[in-house]
Design a protein around this motif. Structure first.
Motif: not given
Length: 215
Positions: A168-169, A174-175
């Motif tokens: 999740x991190x 990345x996004x």
């Protein structure tokens, strides 16, 4: 004279508005973009905004509010190659309305709708592209985890640490960093150091993603 930094204690949009002595404002999702917009003054302005960028949310996410981002036409023209402001951009002159006991003072600014690749990171690009914030450590802290920054400038070590982040991190960074790089390409800041730094952070995450895919 070096600008006062607000980014250490505020999110990028708050900090950007603070540099123009304005209080952050958002348009509700799907709201009509007005030709002008009133921004509340938080203090006597030391730096005069001339326009508001209305950062339109992605078409596939209509629930995201529209960010209202103050800019100075002259400063923007000096700092970015992408021509987002209309000709005759110094007009109309922003109009300051003095407040009274019930209403704080505000400034009425012309609004320029802008479609950005990644609306969330646009304030950070503008903060550093306009030279309002200059501490690259603060920029790094927004784009990469502390443990990755701690390995700088050893690129393979940065990639290795990044690749070990929880899913999740990793996906969040990345996004955000990919979106920031796309915004840099779209707006074309003239600060070569800023471009190189964002590109480096993006490469770290891309390479880390490749490592994760090989596990």
């Amino acid at each position: 004279m070096q600008n006062q930094s607000f980014l250490a204690m505020e999110d990028p949009l708050d900090a950007l508005c603070h540099h123009f002595s304005l209080t952050k404002a958002l348009l509700p999702p799907n709201a009509r973009i007005p030709p002008t917009f009133d921004m509340t003054l938080s203090a006597p302005p030391s730096r005069q905004p001339t326009h508001l960028f209305a950062i339109l949310p992605p078409e596939d996410n209509a629930r995201v509010p529209t960010l209202m981002i103050p800019v100075s036409a002259g400063l923007y023209g000096q700092s970015f190659a992408a021509d987002l402001l209309p000709a005759g951009t110094a007009l109309p002159v922003p109009h300051i309305q003095n407040g009274n006991g019930a209403q704080p003072p505000c400034v009425t600014l012309p609004v320029v709708p802008v479609s950005a690749p990644h609306s969330l990171s646009i304030p950070l690009v503008l903060l550093f592209g306009l030279g309002l914030e200059t501490d690259r450590n603060l920029l790094a802290q927004r784009m990469l985890p502390a443990q990755v920054i701690g390995e700088f400038p050893h690129f393979p070590a940065m990639v290795g640490v990044m690749a070990k982040l929880p899913e999740q991190q990793f996906e969040w960074y990345l996004g955000y960093t990919h979106g920031m790089w796309k915004n840099v390409l779209a707006l074309a800041p003239k600060d070569a150091g800023l471009v190189e730094f964002v590109q480096m952070a993006h490469k770290v995450i891309v390479e880390a993603g490749r490592l994760r895919g090989r596990r």
